[in-house]
Design a protein around this motif. Structure first.
Motif, PDB file in Angstrom:
ATOM      1  N   MET A  18      55.379  37.962  36.956  1.00 30.34           N
ATOM      2  CA  MET A  18      55.227  38.531  38.301  1.00 30.34           C
ATOM      3  C   MET A  18      54.953  40.033  38.175  1.00 30.34           C
ATOM      4  SD  MET A  18      58.018  38.581  41.398  1.00 30.34           S
ATOM      5  CE  MET A  18      58.498  36.912  40.962  1.00 30.34           C
ATOM      6  N   ASP A  19      53.944  40.528  38.901  1.00 27.95           N
ATOM      7  CA  ASP A  19      53.646  41.953  38.846  1.00 27.95           C
ATOM      8  C   ASP A  19      53.325  42.477  40.248  1.00 27.95           C
ATOM      9  OD1 ASP A  19      50.973  41.273  39.425  1.00 27.95           O
ATOM     10  OD2 ASP A  19      50.440  41.205  37.304  1.00 27.95           O
ATOM     11  N   VAL A  20      53.145  43.800  40.339  1.00 29.65           N
ATOM     12  CA  VAL A  20      52.911  44.451  41.626  1.00 29.65           C
ATOM     13  C   VAL A  20      51.617  43.957  42.267  1.00 29.65           C
ATOM     14  CG1 VAL A  20      52.448  46.660  42.736  1.00 29.65           C
ATOM     15  CG2 VAL A  20      54.247  46.504  41.018  1.00 29.65           C
ATOM     16  N   ALA A  21      50.587  43.730  41.464  1.00 29.40           N
ATOM     17  CA  ALA A  21      49.306  43.266  42.006  1.00 29.40           C
ATOM     18  C   ALA A  21      49.466  41.916  42.710  1.00 29.40           C
ATOM     19  CB  ALA A  21      48.267  43.158  40.893  1.00 29.40           C
ATOM     20  N   GLN A  22      50.275  41.031  42.134  1.00 34.38           N
ATOM     21  CA  GLN A  22      50.498  39.723  42.757  1.00 34.38           C
ATOM     22  C   GLN A  22      51.247  39.868  44.083  1.00 34.38           C
ATOM     23  OE1 GLN A  22      52.572  37.805  39.543  1.00 34.38           O
ATOM     24  NE2 GLN A  22      50.708  36.836  38.743  1.00 34.38           N
ATOM     25  N   LEU A  23      52.240  40.758  44.127  1.00 31.99           N
ATOM     26  CA  LEU A  23      52.988  40.975  45.368  1.00 31.99           C
ATOM     27  C   LEU A  23      52.089  41.579  46.447  1.00 31.99           C
ATOM     28  CD1 LEU A  23      56.388  42.345  43.990  1.00 31.99           C
ATOM     29  CD2 LEU A  23      55.736  39.986  44.530  1.00 31.99           C
ATOM     30  N   LYS A  24      51.226  42.493  46.038  1.00 33.28           N
ATOM     31  CA  LYS A  24      50.285  43.103  46.980  1.00 33.28           C
ATOM     32  C   LYS A  24      49.338  42.050  47.544  1.00 33.28           C
ATOM     33  CE  LYS A  24      46.902  46.886  47.224  1.00 33.28           C
ATOM     34  NZ  LYS A  24      46.304  48.027  46.501  1.00 33.28           N
ATOM     35  N   THR A  25      48.836  41.180  46.682  1.00 29.63           N
ATOM     36  CA  THR A  25      47.958  40.098  47.131  1.00 29.63           C
ATOM     37  C   THR A  25      48.692  39.182  48.102  1.00 29.63           C
ATOM     38  OG1 THR A  25      46.677  40.138  45.074  1.00 29.63           O
ATOM     39  CG2 THR A  25      46.598  38.112  46.372  1.00 29.63           C
ATOM     40  N   TRP A  49      40.807  51.354  57.875  1.00 24.99           N
ATOM     41  CA  TRP A  49      40.527  52.314  56.795  1.00 24.99           C
ATOM     42  C   TRP A  49      41.770  52.543  55.936  1.00 24.99           C
ATOM     43  CZ3 TRP A  49      37.973  56.301  60.617  1.00 24.99           C
ATOM     44  CH2 TRP A  49      36.736  55.784  61.033  1.00 24.99           C
ATOM     45  N   LEU A  50      42.933  52.572  56.570  1.00 24.63           N
ATOM     46  CA  LEU A  50      44.182  52.773  55.836  1.00 24.63           C
ATOM     47  C   LEU A  50      44.439  51.599  54.895  1.00 24.63           C
ATOM     48  CD1 LEU A  50      46.678  54.714  55.703  1.00 24.63           C
ATOM     49  CD2 LEU A  50      47.764  53.199  57.360  1.00 24.63           C
ATOM     50  N   GLN A  51      44.225  50.382  55.400  1.00 25.77           N
ATOM     51  CA  GLN A  51      44.470  49.190  54.581  1.00 25.77           C
ATOM     52  C   GLN A  51      43.449  49.041  53.460  1.00 25.77           C
ATOM     53  OE1 GLN A  51      44.431  46.784  58.113  1.00 25.77           O
ATOM     54  NE2 GLN A  51      46.578  46.218  57.891  1.00 25.77           N
ATOM     55  N   ARG A  52      42.258  49.601  53.656  1.00 28.29           N
ATOM     56  CA  ARG A  52      41.221  49.551  52.626  1.00 28.29           C
ATOM     57  C   ARG A  52      41.370  50.676  51.597  1.00 28.29           C
ATOM     58  NH1 ARG A  52      36.641  46.418  53.718  1.00 28.29           N
ATOM     59  NH2 ARG A  52      36.721  45.343  55.720  1.00 28.29           N
ATOM     60  N   GLY A  53      42.321  51.570  51.809  1.00 23.52           N
ATOM     61  CA  GLY A  53      42.533  52.665  50.869  1.00 23.52           C
ATOM     62  C   GLY A  53      41.674  53.877  51.129  1.00 23.52           C
ATOM     63  N   ALA A  72      41.174  38.893  52.648  1.00 23.86           N
ATOM     64  CA  ALA A  72      41.987  39.737  51.778  1.00 23.86           C
ATOM     65  C   ALA A  72      41.140  40.332  50.660  1.00 23.86           C
ATOM     66  CB  ALA A  72      43.152  38.934  51.199  1.00 23.86           C
ATOM     67  N   ALA A  73      40.229  39.535  50.119  1.00 27.11           N
ATOM     68  CA  ALA A  73      39.336  40.030  49.068  1.00 27.11           C
ATOM     69  C   ALA A  73      38.450  41.152  49.585  1.00 27.11           C
ATOM     70  CB  ALA A  73      38.474  38.882  48.538  1.00 27.11           C
ATOM     71  N   ASP A  74      37.974  41.014  50.838  1.00 25.10           N
ATOM     72  CA  ASP A  74      37.139  42.058  51.434  1.00 25.10           C
ATOM     73  C   ASP A  74      37.945  43.333  51.640  1.00 25.10           C
ATOM     74  OD1 ASP A  74      34.712  43.018  52.920  1.00 25.10           O
ATOM     75  OD2 ASP A  74      36.149  43.066  54.575  1.00 25.10           O
ATOM     76  N   ARG A  75      39.176  43.205  52.145  1.00 23.21           N
ATOM     77  CA  ARG A  75      40.011  44.386  52.394  1.00 23.21           C
ATOM     78  C   ARG A  75      40.370  45.103  51.104  1.00 23.21           C
ATOM     79  NH1 ARG A  75      45.617  43.775  55.590  1.00 23.21           N
ATOM     80  NH2 ARG A  75      44.236  43.782  57.420  1.00 23.21           N
ATOM     81  N   LEU A  76      40.759  44.317  50.070  1.00 27.32           N
ATOM     82  CA  LEU A  76      41.224  44.899  48.819  1.00 27.32           C
ATOM     83  C   LEU A  76      40.092  45.217  47.852  1.00 27.32           C
ATOM     84  CD1 LEU A  76      44.310  42.575  48.248  1.00 27.32           C
ATOM     85  CD2 LEU A  76      44.329  44.923  49.095  1.00 27.32           C
ATOM     86  N   ARG A  77      38.897  44.750  48.207  1.00 27.06           N
ATOM     87  CA  ARG A  77      37.707  44.959  47.361  1.00 27.06           C
ATOM     88  C   ARG A  77      37.920  44.382  45.969  1.00 27.06           C
ATOM     89  NH1 ARG A  77      36.404  51.218  49.196  1.00 27.06           N
ATOM     90  NH2 ARG A  77      36.054  50.748  51.394  1.00 27.06           N
ATOM     91  N   ILE A  78      38.448  43.168  45.943  1.00 27.73           N
ATOM     92  CA  ILE A  78      38.669  42.419  44.705  1.00 27.73           C
ATOM     93  C   ILE A  78      38.018  41.049  44.883  1.00 27.73           C
ATOM     94  CG2 ILE A  78      40.415  41.390  43.190  1.00 27.73           C
ATOM     95  CD1 ILE A  78      42.338  43.566  44.104  1.00 27.73           C
TER      96      ILE A  78
END
Length: 312
Positions: free
Chosen positions: A1-8, A135-139, A21-27
């Motif tokens: 378990m890591d931070v990236a998984q919790l963020k996702t 914009w905030l959620q997209r970083g 979620a992929a669009d927002r996180l650009r992943i």
């Protein structure tokens, strides 16, 4: 378990869709899907129900989500404790505000920041709350000053103040700050108001419902500048906070009066990302904004009252 998984986990649960979620996180979507699968495998539990319309978090998933949110908050608190608060901040802080807030605090905020941290650069953006939060959620922003957004797991909301909206007309119409106007009186006024997609309009419509009236408006304007120009030229009256028009009221170009029974008001908040670290510089900018707001409220330039975040 890591931070990236919790963020996702937080963003997929909030949006109900891997693609969103992929669009927002650009992943890439497959990478997010793999993170969720690995997290479910490690925990030995199904966190989402998959169907054609997206993904719905399960009951056990909600419990995991609650813990994930607290973990992200604690990680940010650790970073904040270990940051060099006394150091002179450098780099860039991106802050977004609504148009009316931009009119109020842009100059005093930048001046105060430069006095304390002259090497800190500021990028200012102005837009409606929905755009700011996206914009905030997209970083793209580190901090947003907005009006009472819906609670979201990906955001940490800090209440600042309740802002009263005033009845505003062209100078010479006889409105005075010591003479409140019953909201029901607006039934007989031609109004210049923003469109229904704007939060201010929604507040005014709800107050009209409570007062048992219908608002009359022949002109809609989503631009703060356009609203002011239309009102000062006698096209109609409007409802606005005092702070961004204080100088125009003092000079007699506009006049204003409090509205009562009911009083239209809206909550102003600071919004930080909850799924990533917030720099000490961004926190300083947020704290500085709150100090400026408190000063303006104390001097009756910004009509309303401050909110103690510890009591919310």
């Amino acid at each position: 378990m890591d931070v990236a998984q919790l963020k996702t986990l937080i963003h997929v649960a909030e949006l109900g869709s891997l693609s969103k979620a992929a669009d927002r996180l650009r992943i890439a979507q497959p990478a997010l899907s793999r993170q969720i699968r690995l997290l479910e495998k490690e925990l030995g539990a199904v966190l989402f129900e998959r169907h054609g319309r997206g993904m719905v978090i399960t009951e056990i998933g909600r419990e995991v989500l609650n813990h994930a949110t607290r973990v992200m908050t604690e990680l940010d608190a650790i970073r904040n404790v270990t940051s060099e608060e006394s150091a002179s901040f450098k780099g860039l802080v991106s802050i977004g505000t609504t148009p009316t807030v931009a009119e109020i605090v842009t100059v005093p905020l930048v001046k105060k920041i430069k006095e304390v941290h002259p090497q800190l650069s500021i990028r200012l953006s102005s837009a409606f709350t929905g755009h700011l939060l996206d914009w905030l959620q997209r970083g793209e922003l580190e901090l947003a000053v907005s009006y009472d957004p819906q609670p979201l797991r990906s955001l940490r909301i800090v209440p600042v103040m309740m802002e009263n909206l005033l009845f505003v007309s062209a100078g010479g119409k006889g409105l005075r700050m010591d003479r409140p106007v019953p909201f029901a009186a607006l039934a007989h006024e031609e109004l210049v108001l923003p469109s229904l997609r704007h939060g201010l309009r929604g507040i005014m419509e709800e107050c009209a419902r409570q007062a048992g009236i219908q608002l009359r408006g022949s002109v809609e304007a989503d631009s703060f500048g356009a609203m002011i120009d239309l009102v000062r030229n006698g096209v109609g009256s409007t409802a606005l906070p005092l702070a961004p028009i204080h100088a125009l009221v003092e000079s007699g170009v506009l006049c204003a009066a409090p509205l009562i029974d009911p009083t239209p008001a809206r909550k102003l908040v600071l919004a930080y990302p909850a799924d990533r670290s917030v720099s000490a510089a961004a926190r300083f900018v947020g704290d500085t904004f709150t100090e400026i707001a408190a000063d303006l409220v104390a001097r009756n330039i910004w009509v309303g009252h401050m909110i103690d975040p510890r009591k919310t």
